[in-house]
Design an enzyme around this catalytic site. Sequence first.
Site, short mmCIF file in Angstrom:
data_model
loop_
_atom_site.label_atom_id
_atom_site.label_comp_id
_atom_site.label_asym_id
_atom_site.label_seq_id
_atom_site.Cartn_x
_atom_site.Cartn_y
_atom_site.Cartn_z
N PRO A 83 -2.57 -2.17 -1.30
CA PRO A 83 -1.16 -2.60 -1.28
C PRO A 83 -0.41 -1.97 -0.12
O PRO A 83 -0.58 -0.79 0.19
CB PRO A 83 -0.63 -2.09 -2.63
CG PRO A 83 -1.84 -2.07 -3.50
CD PRO A 83 -2.98 -1.67 -2.61
N CYS A 84 0.44 -2.78 0.53
CA CYS A 84 1.01 -2.35 1.81
C CYS A 84 2.51 -2.09 1.78
O CYS A 84 3.10 -1.79 2.81
CB CYS A 84 0.71 -3.40 2.87
SG CYS A 84 1.31 -5.06 2.45
N GLN A 85 3.15 -2.19 0.62
CA GLN A 85 4.60 -2.08 0.58
C GLN A 85 5.12 -0.76 1.15
O GLN A 85 6.15 -0.72 1.80
CB GLN A 85 5.11 -2.25 -0.86
CG GLN A 85 5.02 -3.67 -1.40
CD GLN A 85 3.63 -3.99 -1.93
OE1 GLN A 85 2.71 -3.18 -1.85
NE2 GLN A 85 3.48 -5.17 -2.48
N ASN A 123 -4.08 -4.57 6.64
CA ASN A 123 -2.84 -4.04 6.12
C ASN A 123 -1.68 -4.43 7.03
O ASN A 123 -1.89 -5.13 8.03
CB ASN A 123 -2.93 -2.51 5.97
CG ASN A 123 -2.15 -1.96 4.81
OD1 ASN A 123 -0.94 -2.09 4.76
ND2 ASN A 123 -2.85 -1.35 3.85
#
Length: 359
Positions: A83-85, A123
Amino acid sequence: MNKLRAVDFFCSGGGMSCGMQEAGIQIVAGIDFDKNCKQTYEANIGKGKFIHEDVCKLKEEQIEEKLSLKKDDDNLILIGCSPCQYWSIINTDKKKSKKSKNLLKEFRRFVEYFNPGYVVVENVPGVLRREKESGLKSFIKWLKKNGYHTHCEIHEVSNYGVPQHRKRFTLIANRITEKELAPIPVIGRKLNVDDVIGKKNGFPEVQQGHKDGTDFMHTVAGLRKINLDRLALTPKNGGTRLAYVDNEELAPPCHKGKKDGFKDVYGRMWWDRPAPTITTKFFSLSNGRFGHPEEDRAISLREGAVLQSFPRDYKFKTTSIAETARMIGNAVPPKYAEAIAKSIIENHKNAIQNQSESS
């Protein structure tokens, strides 16, 4: 014996697995801590291939036994699209995503343990800009020290058959040959919005709030009257909020009279350009240029999915518009994943051929 096989860590709904599979790579399993991804993943990638585990708690020996993996397997690809948030430049609250900031370091454990033939990491560009904090810098150093030839760049996915502008960081590490592998671009013009959506592409005209109960999911979020009035004034094919910026009743207070700054919010897409980045909020007009080029509504769930390059028959087994959009927006665009896979497949075939000729 030379069949390439992949394990997809942080697989979510299967965007990366889908593209790899389309290219001809066997997907051994997808691993994710979100059990809501299971039905979607297995409906498209294969029954029984989803492993519901938190990678932070997962031991290397567990998946070695469960998936019958071998160490030093030249045919094995380990994929880590965490996950890249947290690393995104989008101005959002990072508190919720902070726990995911070390997932690249967790993925590295499995790479070091299995020493696969290939490693793929995808990513947001922010993971490279903050390479020391993200663990990327030390990971690349380890890969090179252990015989991997490493490609590490930011790519624009519209060059790879995705009808959307989206910049993504991509690492491809290869210890089978001395070649640096990169995604293989598509020759010819880029795909635009009108290449994949619209009536000519099988998307019937619908109204805001339309519910599609079929697997096609041409479902559209509802709009308040003020947003319908705003869209009615917004020119077709690329129009923006500037059409009503001086309207006392329609202009949002933060936009009233302002003709500079960010213009994408409440805007329409262009037919003859790639779509803007499909985010997890693409169903909402107030979150970007997500207005349909012609119809007075935001784009539908299926329109967002095909702009992400998912196949038209990809099944999303979800329970709400927001959940479906989040799965689509967070995904690796399958066509981009396919471009990565083709590079690996080509390299592997050449390596096998060279071995055969030398023997």
